[in-house]
Design a protein around this motif. Structure first.
Motif, PDB file in Angstrom:
ATOM      1  N   GLY A 226       0.772  -1.234   0.000  1.00 56.80           N
ATOM      2  CA  GLY A 226       0.000   0.000   0.000  1.00 56.80           C
ATOM      3  C   GLY A 226       0.799   1.277   0.000  1.00 56.80           C
ATOM      4  N   SER A 227       1.836   1.353  -0.812  1.00 61.11           N
ATOM      5  CA  SER A 227       2.632   2.579  -0.852  1.00 61.11           C
ATOM      6  C   SER A 227       1.873   3.678  -1.590  1.00 61.11           C
ATOM      7  N   ALA A 228       2.327   4.894  -1.397  1.00 65.55           N
ATOM      8  CA  ALA A 228       1.714   6.041  -2.079  1.00 65.55           C
ATOM      9  C   ALA A 228       1.834   5.883  -3.592  1.00 65.55           C
ATOM     10  N   MET A 229       2.957   5.297  -4.052  1.00 65.44           N
ATOM     11  CA  MET A 229       3.146   5.107  -5.487  1.00 65.44           C
ATOM     12  C   MET A 229       2.134   4.096  -6.042  1.00 65.44           C
ATOM     13  N   GLU A 230       1.884   3.025  -5.293  1.00 68.46           N
ATOM     14  CA  GLU A 230       0.885   2.033  -5.718  1.00 68.46           C
ATOM     15  C   GLU A 230      -0.493   2.687  -5.811  1.00 68.46           C
ATOM     16  N   ARG A 231      -0.810   3.502  -4.815  1.00 71.15           N
ATOM     17  CA  ARG A 231      -2.101   4.194  -4.782  1.00 71.15           C
ATOM     18  C   ARG A 231      -2.248   5.111  -6.004  1.00 71.15           C
ATOM     19  N   ARG A 232      -1.208   5.917  -6.263  1.00 73.09           N
ATOM     20  CA  ARG A 232      -1.247   6.827  -7.422  1.00 73.09           C
ATOM     21  C   ARG A 232      -1.414   6.044  -8.713  1.00 73.09           C
ATOM     22  N   LYS A 233      -0.717   4.919  -8.834  1.00 72.22           N
ATOM     23  CA  LYS A 233      -0.809   4.100 -10.043  1.00 72.22           C
ATOM     24  C   LYS A 233      -2.233   3.569 -10.222  1.00 72.22           C
TER      25      LYS A 233
ATOM     26  N   ALA B 183      -4.507   6.392 -11.174  1.00 80.74           N
ATOM     27  CA  ALA B 183      -4.189   6.818 -12.539  1.00 80.74           C
ATOM     28  C   ALA B 183      -4.757   5.841 -13.574  1.00 80.74           C
ATOM     29  N   MET B 184      -4.838   4.570 -13.212  1.00 77.83           N
ATOM     30  CA  MET B 184      -5.405   3.556 -14.114  1.00 77.83           C
ATOM     31  C   MET B 184      -6.932   3.657 -14.185  1.00 77.83           C
ATOM     32  N   GLY B 185      -7.503   4.447 -13.289  1.00 85.17           N
ATOM     33  CA  GLY B 185      -8.947   4.637 -13.333  1.00 85.17           C
ATOM     34  C   GLY B 185      -9.718   4.059 -12.166  1.00 85.17           C
ATOM     35  N   ALA B 186      -9.011   3.576 -11.141  1.00 86.53           N
ATOM     36  CA  ALA B 186      -9.719   3.059  -9.962  1.00 86.53           C
ATOM     37  C   ALA B 186     -10.439   4.204  -9.261  1.00 86.53           C
ATOM     38  N   ASP B 187     -11.567   3.895  -8.646  1.00 86.12           N
ATOM     39  CA  ASP B 187     -12.346   4.899  -7.914  1.00 86.12           C
ATOM     40  C   ASP B 187     -11.869   5.024  -6.476  1.00 86.12           C
ATOM     41  N   GLY B 188     -11.085   4.039  -6.033  1.00 86.95           N
ATOM     42  CA  GLY B 188     -10.554   4.056  -4.678  1.00 86.95           C
ATOM     43  C   GLY B 188      -9.449   3.031  -4.554  1.00 86.95           C
ATOM     44  N   PHE B 189      -8.699   3.127  -3.461  1.00 92.66           N
ATOM     45  CA  PHE B 189      -7.548   2.251  -3.251  1.00 92.66           C
ATOM     46  C   PHE B 189      -7.432   2.041  -1.754  1.00 92.66           C
ATOM     47  N   ILE B 190      -7.348   0.787  -1.326  1.00 93.66           N
ATOM     48  CA  ILE B 190      -7.246   0.499   0.105  1.00 93.66           C
ATOM     49  C   ILE B 190      -6.135  -0.529   0.327  1.00 93.66           C
TER      50      ILE B 190
END
Length: 144
Positions: A91-98, A101-108
């Protein structure tokens, strides 16, 4: 029965059985109708077939990654209404941004607290943008 009264449909794309069972329990308890697929290979076809309201999508899957699935869904205009919540143990910030950026509506990030997951699912299904909940809290802190 009117369309509004139908339960929201959630597709869980998760290869780890223990996490899938916990998600099944939580989503059912929240009143959602849910289905699961354990590999990435058939996920996009199942999304096209079932048109869920929300996909809980693991990033690390056998055969096809969650990022590839997210990208495939976002490239199909007929799936614009499908929301995606990506989940990852990395769950790094880079994973979240990726993911976003791919179009996910959320990241957990895993492991997640059930309360946080429940709130994120509700936020996405309500159509709120990522970070809406946090902005108000930061605003209040500035004015305190």
């Amino acid at each position: 029965m009117s369309k509004a009264a139908e339960p929201k449909r959630i597709l869980v794309v998760e290869d780890e059985d223990n996490i899938a069972v916990a998600l099944d329990y939580l989503m059912t308890r929240e009143g959602y109708s849910q289905q699961r697929i354990a590999t990435g290979a058939g996920a996009v076809a199942l999304i096209r077939e079932t048109r869920p309201d929300l996909v809980l999508l693991d990033v690390m899957l056998p055969e096809v990654s969650g990022y590839e699935i997210c990208q495939d869904v976002r490239m199909d205009p007929s799936l614009n209404e499908v929301k995606i919540l990506m989940m990852t143990a990395r769950g790094s910030a880079m994973e979240r941004r990726k993911g976003l950026a791919m179009g996910a509506d959320g990241f957990i990030s895993k492991p997640f607290e059930l309360k946080a997951l429940r709130a994120e699912v509700r936020r996405i299904l309500a159509g709120e943008a990522p970070g809406d909940l946090d902005d108000g809290a930061r605003g209040e802190a500035r004015h305190a």
